[in-house]
Design a protein around this motif. Structure first.
Motif, PDB file in Angstrom:
ATOM      1  N   GLU A 219       0.882  -1.311  -0.020  1.00  0.00           N
ATOM      2  CA  GLU A 219       0.014  -0.008   0.170  1.00  0.00           C
ATOM      3  C   GLU A 219       0.690   1.129  -0.015  1.00  0.00           C
ATOM      4  N   ASP A 220       2.033   1.252   0.841  1.00  0.00           N
ATOM      5  CA  ASP A 220       2.710   2.411   0.914  1.00  0.00           C
ATOM      6  C   ASP A 220       3.648   2.612  -0.425  1.00  0.00           C
ATOM      7  N   ALA A 221       3.927   1.350  -0.892  1.00  0.00           N
ATOM      8  CA  ALA A 221       4.995   1.639  -2.137  1.00  0.00           C
ATOM      9  C   ALA A 221       3.865   2.266  -3.397  1.00  0.00           C
ATOM     10  N   PHE A 222       2.692   1.919  -3.579  1.00  0.00           N
ATOM     11  CA  PHE A 222       1.837   2.268  -4.515  1.00  0.00           C
ATOM     12  C   PHE A 222       1.485   3.562  -4.302  1.00  0.00           C
ATOM     13  N   LEU A 223       0.891   4.168  -3.066  1.00  0.00           N
ATOM     14  CA  LEU A 223       0.403   5.668  -2.768  1.00  0.00           C
ATOM     15  C   LEU A 223       1.817   6.674  -3.138  1.00  0.00           C
ATOM     16  N   THR A 224       2.930   6.027  -2.600  1.00  0.00           N
ATOM     17  CA  THR A 224       4.150   6.798  -3.100  1.00  0.00           C
ATOM     18  C   THR A 224       4.537   7.071  -4.338  1.00  0.00           C
ATOM     19  N   ALA A 225       4.196   5.860  -5.254  1.00  0.00           N
ATOM     20  CA  ALA A 225       4.337   5.915  -6.479  1.00  0.00           C
ATOM     21  C   ALA A 225       3.268   6.921  -7.370  1.00  0.00           C
ATOM     22  N   SER A 226       2.158   6.657  -6.940  1.00  0.00           N
ATOM     23  CA  SER A 226       1.128   7.567  -7.338  1.00  0.00           C
ATOM     24  C   SER A 226       1.204   9.089  -7.128  1.00  0.00           C
ATOM     25  N   CYS A 227       1.872   9.304  -5.804  1.00  0.00           N
ATOM     26  CA  CYS A 227       2.081  10.878  -5.487  1.00  0.00           C
ATOM     27  C   CYS A 227       3.124  11.485  -6.202  1.00  0.00           C
ATOM     28  N   ALA A 228       4.550  10.390  -6.529  1.00  0.00           N
ATOM     29  CA  ALA A 228       5.614  10.917  -7.232  1.00  0.00           C
ATOM     30  C   ALA A 228       5.357  11.050  -8.819  1.00  0.00           C
ATOM     31  N   ILE A 440      -0.922  -6.979  -2.350  1.00  0.00           N
ATOM     32  CA  ILE A 440      -1.551  -6.676  -0.655  1.00  0.00           C
ATOM     33  C   ILE A 440      -1.866  -8.087  -0.220  1.00  0.00           C
ATOM     34  N   ARG A 441      -2.964  -8.784  -1.001  1.00  0.00           N
ATOM     35  CA  ARG A 441      -3.366 -10.217  -0.594  1.00  0.00           C
ATOM     36  C   ARG A 441      -2.367 -10.941  -0.154  1.00  0.00           C
ATOM     37  N   TRP A 442      -1.116 -11.087  -1.079  1.00  0.00           N
ATOM     38  CA  TRP A 442      -0.005 -11.747  -0.878  1.00  0.00           C
ATOM     39  C   TRP A 442       0.739 -11.642   0.366  1.00  0.00           C
ATOM     40  N   GLN A 443       0.823 -10.275   0.763  1.00  0.00           N
ATOM     41  CA  GLN A 443       1.579  -9.851   1.718  1.00  0.00           C
ATOM     42  C   GLN A 443       0.854 -10.388   3.070  1.00  0.00           C
ATOM     43  N   GLN A 444      -0.557 -10.054   2.969  1.00  0.00           N
ATOM     44  CA  GLN A 444      -1.350 -10.519   4.079  1.00  0.00           C
ATOM     45  C   GLN A 444      -1.382 -11.957   4.442  1.00  0.00           C
ATOM     46  N   GLN A 445      -1.380 -12.772   3.212  1.00  0.00           N
ATOM     47  CA  GLN A 445      -1.171 -14.211   3.492  1.00  0.00           C
ATOM     48  C   GLN A 445       0.151 -14.672   4.122  1.00  0.00           C
ATOM     49  N   GLN A 446       1.188 -13.990   3.714  1.00  0.00           N
ATOM     50  CA  GLN A 446       2.668 -14.385   4.160  1.00  0.00           C
ATOM     51  C   GLN A 446       2.506 -13.942   5.744  1.00  0.00           C
ATOM     52  N   ALA A 447       2.156 -12.941   5.897  1.00  0.00           N
ATOM     53  CA  ALA A 447       2.314 -12.415   7.279  1.00  0.00           C
ATOM     54  C   ALA A 447       3.716 -12.238   7.798  1.00  0.00           C
ATOM     55  N   ALA A 452      13.674  -5.703   8.004  1.00  0.00           N
ATOM     56  CA  ALA A 452      14.429  -6.218   8.973  1.00  0.00           C
ATOM     57  C   ALA A 452      14.195  -5.668  10.183  1.00  0.00           C
ATOM     58  N   THR A 453      12.925  -4.931  10.472  1.00  0.00           N
ATOM     59  CA  THR A 453      12.802  -4.422  11.694  1.00  0.00           C
ATOM     60  C   THR A 453      12.050  -5.139  12.685  1.00  0.00           C
ATOM     61  N   GLY A 454      11.681  -6.431  12.370  1.00  0.00           N
ATOM     62  CA  GLY A 454      10.863  -7.454  13.373  1.00  0.00           C
ATOM     63  C   GLY A 454       9.591  -7.009  13.680  1.00  0.00           C
ATOM     64  N   ASN A 455       9.052  -5.912  12.957  1.00  0.00           N
ATOM     65  CA  ASN A 455       7.848  -5.251  13.354  1.00  0.00           C
ATOM     66  C   ASN A 455       6.737  -6.355  12.566  1.00  0.00           C
ATOM     67  N   ALA A 456       5.758  -6.466  13.229  1.00  0.00           N
ATOM     68  CA  ALA A 456       4.550  -7.266  12.691  1.00  0.00           C
ATOM     69  C   ALA A 456       3.923  -6.429  11.425  1.00  0.00           C
ATOM     70  N   LEU A 457       3.413  -7.129  10.324  1.00  0.00           N
ATOM     71  CA  LEU A 457       2.636  -6.568   9.352  1.00  0.00           C
ATOM     72  C   LEU A 457       1.259  -6.201   9.493  1.00  0.00           C
ATOM     73  N   PRO A 458       0.870  -4.926   9.484  1.00  0.00           N
ATOM     74  CA  PRO A 458      -0.266  -4.411  10.140  1.00  0.00           C
ATOM     75  C   PRO A 458      -1.348  -4.719   9.076  1.00  0.00           C
ATOM     76  N   ALA A 459      -2.625  -4.574   9.690  1.00  0.00           N
ATOM     77  CA  ALA A 459      -3.800  -4.978   8.838  1.00  0.00           C
ATOM     78  C   ALA A 459      -3.822  -4.233   7.486  1.00  0.00           C
ATOM     79  N   ALA A 460      -4.382  -4.942   6.670  1.00  0.00           N
ATOM     80  CA  ALA A 460      -4.236  -4.455   5.100  1.00  0.00           C
ATOM     81  C   ALA A 460      -4.958  -3.066   5.093  1.00  0.00           C
ATOM     82  N   GLY A 461      -4.324  -2.206   4.270  1.00  0.00           N
ATOM     83  CA  GLY A 461      -4.979  -1.012   3.881  1.00  0.00           C
ATOM     84  C   GLY A 461      -5.696  -1.045   2.534  1.00  0.00           C
ATOM     85  N   SER A 462      -5.803   0.218   2.146  1.00  0.00           N
ATOM     86  CA  SER A 462      -6.437   0.032   0.703  1.00  0.00           C
ATOM     87  C   SER A 462      -5.659   1.125  -0.231  1.00  0.00           C
TER      88      SER A 462
END
Length: 599
Positions: A219-228, A440-447, A452-462
């Motif tokens: 989600e972050d990558a696509f929104l960033t690309a859309s803004c750029a 987005i679906r794939w990233q949620q499936q893999q979780a 390298a942060t160790g942070n958990a994947l947040p709930a899927a955005g749009s």
């Protein structure tokens, strides 16, 4: 370590909503925590440069936060992309200059509220997929420092994977926006060529370059690309999206995969790929092996043919100063002088022929899926075979820009030695959004944890709403499985959901229509009617409407949840001899009424 480490866009937006007065202090603390002793960074903003970016945004954000979707979000920029008043080196000290203006993509991101924290290391002149060809030192893998980070966008991938910034800009000619993503467990969005302007980018191969995006989530990558992104009349290779591609991939996509994938003896990479394929199938995808020969032949052209002369043109007079260039980079770039114009034309003809074969193959599938890289090597191993191993990394990336394709690198099951191993989705130009919906679906499936942060994947955005697609409500013969549904699917329309209209419509079975069709009419004594929502590419919407026969047409429908969408309506005159079937609540229920007598 700053408390913002690993923040996604959602995290940054939430932080500023809760602490609206702490924008500058938060970023100052983050900047103070960074150091150029970390060779992923080549240049960091000064406190004054940071304030100069933040202060003009404050008033605009207070008046209208929605106008700055990236407000206060820190990002990094590969040091072959210009930032006004900052040095640009392309990792070649002798080449360094101070940029007079921002690259257009950087200016667009700043316009959306984002803040540049620093510029990052790279393979010199963006020539390499390894991250080791820099006079500022090799950037290490974020999971095991004995291994390469991947390149050429090594620094941008590293600082993103470690969560030091929310996203980073790289560039991608042969895979430089994807290989480092695969080696560091992050997202690498390789946009369609021309979607993002190349003005202000030191070229590697102008015909094949694109700015790329690294992020922790799709989600972050696509929104960033859309803004750029955005058309740039000063960039001869900038393009306008024609609005022909689908809005999403199907829920159960059909993917092509290489029939005999090459891993150069790396059994761990092969096992990780097989685990990824199993996960794709478990998620509902169908995998079809294909002959990968045209893709491989085209990939070989980028470095082992006249196309390398593009790099020779880009480096220019620096070739007369070989002692001031990385020796491996110099050897590659100087080899372009060995080719003639005749060679170049022959290479272009071959590129066109192979591209046509590739596009014909991909037209039978929703996308191609490949390992992002077939193997990985240590820093020491790269010293022994700097060219051969670099070439191996490009096995599944080099052809993409030559064939004018879009691509999205995604984290995937890890290798058994604890190193990341990604996959990449590849599709025709302008499928960027469609690939992101699957990503987005794939990233949620893999979780998997983020980078390298160790942070958990947040709930899927749009994803942001698409201006290049029209949402249409269909009520009858265009429903899934119905006789006219092909009028949608052959135009790359994608099913979004089944829902209901507001309770102010009546449904009629029209008389003497072939195939049988219903008519929908607004009525204060009506009911909620079942509809399907489809997203159709904007450029195909007119064709679709042109096929609709009287007495039907397209108007605006109100849905049960208050949304308004385009949808089928009917001329009132046609309802005089029609059968009112409102009580059935939907066309499909009417057609199967004998099977459901109590409906």
């Amino acid at each position: 370590m700053a408390f913002t480490t690993g923040f996604t866009l959602q995290d940054w937006q939430r932080h500023y909503r809760q602490h609206p007065q702490e924008v500058l202090s938060t970023l100052e603390a983050l900047l103070a925590d960074l150091s150029t002793d970390d060779n992923a960074w080549l240049y960091l903003a000064t406190p004054a440069q940071l304030r100069a970016q933040v202060e003009p945004l404050l008033a605009a954000w207070q008046q209208d936060p929605a106008s700055l979707p990236l407000f206060g979000v820190p990002f990094a920029v590969k040091d072959n992309i210009d930032i006004a008043g900052w040095p640009t080196s392309a990792a070649c000290p002798a080449f360094t200059y101070v940029a007079e203006s921002d690259a257009v993509a950087v200016a667009n991101l700043k316009g959306a509220g984002a803040i540049v924290l620093g510029k990052t290391n790279l393979d010199q002149y963006a020539t390499g997929l390894v991250g080791t060809r820099s006079p500022f030192g090799a950037v290490c893998n974020t999971f095991n420092p004995e291994y390469v980070s991947g390149g050429s966008s090594s620094g941008s991938a590293s600082v993103t994977a470690r969560g030091l910034v929310c996203f980073a800009l790289g560039t991608d000619t042969a895979g430089s926006g994807r290989v480092p993503a695969g080696f560091n467990n992050i997202i690498g969005l390789k946009p369609t060529k021309g979607w993002l302007s190349a003005t202000g980018v030191v070229p590697a191969c102008r015909l094949n370059d694109t700015i790329s995006i690294f992020a922790l989530t799709v989600e972050d990558a696509f929104l960033t690309a859309s803004c750029a992104a955005g058309y740039d009349g000063l960039d001869a290779y900038s393009r306008v999206n024609p609005g022909l591609a689908p809005a999403a991939l199907p829920a159960t996509p059909r993917f092509a995969i290489p029939s005999s994938p090459e891993f150069f003896g790396d059994t761990r990479a092969q096992a990780a790929w097989e685990a990824a394929c199993a996960a794709l199938i478990a998620g509902g995808a169908t995998l079809q092996p294909i002959d990968f020969t045209p893709f491989s032949q085209l990939a070989e052209q980028l470095y082992y043919g006249p196309w390398v002369a593009e790099r020779t043109v880009a480096v220019g007079e620096m070739l007369t100063r070989p002692d001031e260039m990385d020796p491996v980079v110099y050897g590659i770039v100087a080899s372009g002088n060995n080719y003639s114009a005749v060679d170049a034309y022959k290479a272009e003809y071959l590129r066109a022929e192979l591209t046509r074969q590739i596009q014909q193959t991909l037209s039978q599938f929703d996308a191609l899926v490949v390992p992002t890289s077939p193997t990985i090597h240590t820093l020491e191993e790269m010293k022994q075979e700097p060219v051969q191993y670099n070439s191996q990394f490009g096995t599944y990336t080099n052809f993409t820009n030559l064939a004018d394709l879009s691509a999205l690198a995604l984290p995937a099951p890890f290798r058994t030695d604890g190193l990341p191993a990604g996959i990449t989705l590849i599709a025709p130009a302008w499928y960027d959004r469609a690939l992101a919906t699957f990503g987005i679906r794939w990233q949620q499936q893999q979780a998997l944890s983020l980078g390298a942060t160790g942070n958990a994947l947040p709930a899927a955005g749009s994803l942001p709403a698409s201006p290049l697609h029209v949402r249409v409500a269909v009520v009858g013969a265009h429903l899934t499985g119905m006789p006219l549904n092909h009028q949608l699917t052959r135009r790359h329309a994608v099913l979004v959901e089944e829902t209901q209209t507001a309770a102010c419509y009546r449904l009629y079975a029209l008389a003497n229509t072939i195939p049988a069709k219903p008519g929908l009419a607004k009525d204060n004594s009506g009911a909620a009617i079942i509809v399907e929502l489809w997203d159709i590419p904007l450029a195909r919407f007119g064709e679709f409407v042109a096929e609709i026969p009287a007495p039907l047409g397209i108007g605006t429908l109100e849905l049960a949840d208050g949304r308004s969408v385009k949808g089928f309506i009917c001329e009132p005159a046609a309802l005089a001899d029609a059968t009112d079937i409102t009580e059935f609540g939907g066309w499909r229920r009417w057609l199967t009424r004998e099977e459901h007598p109590h409906v």
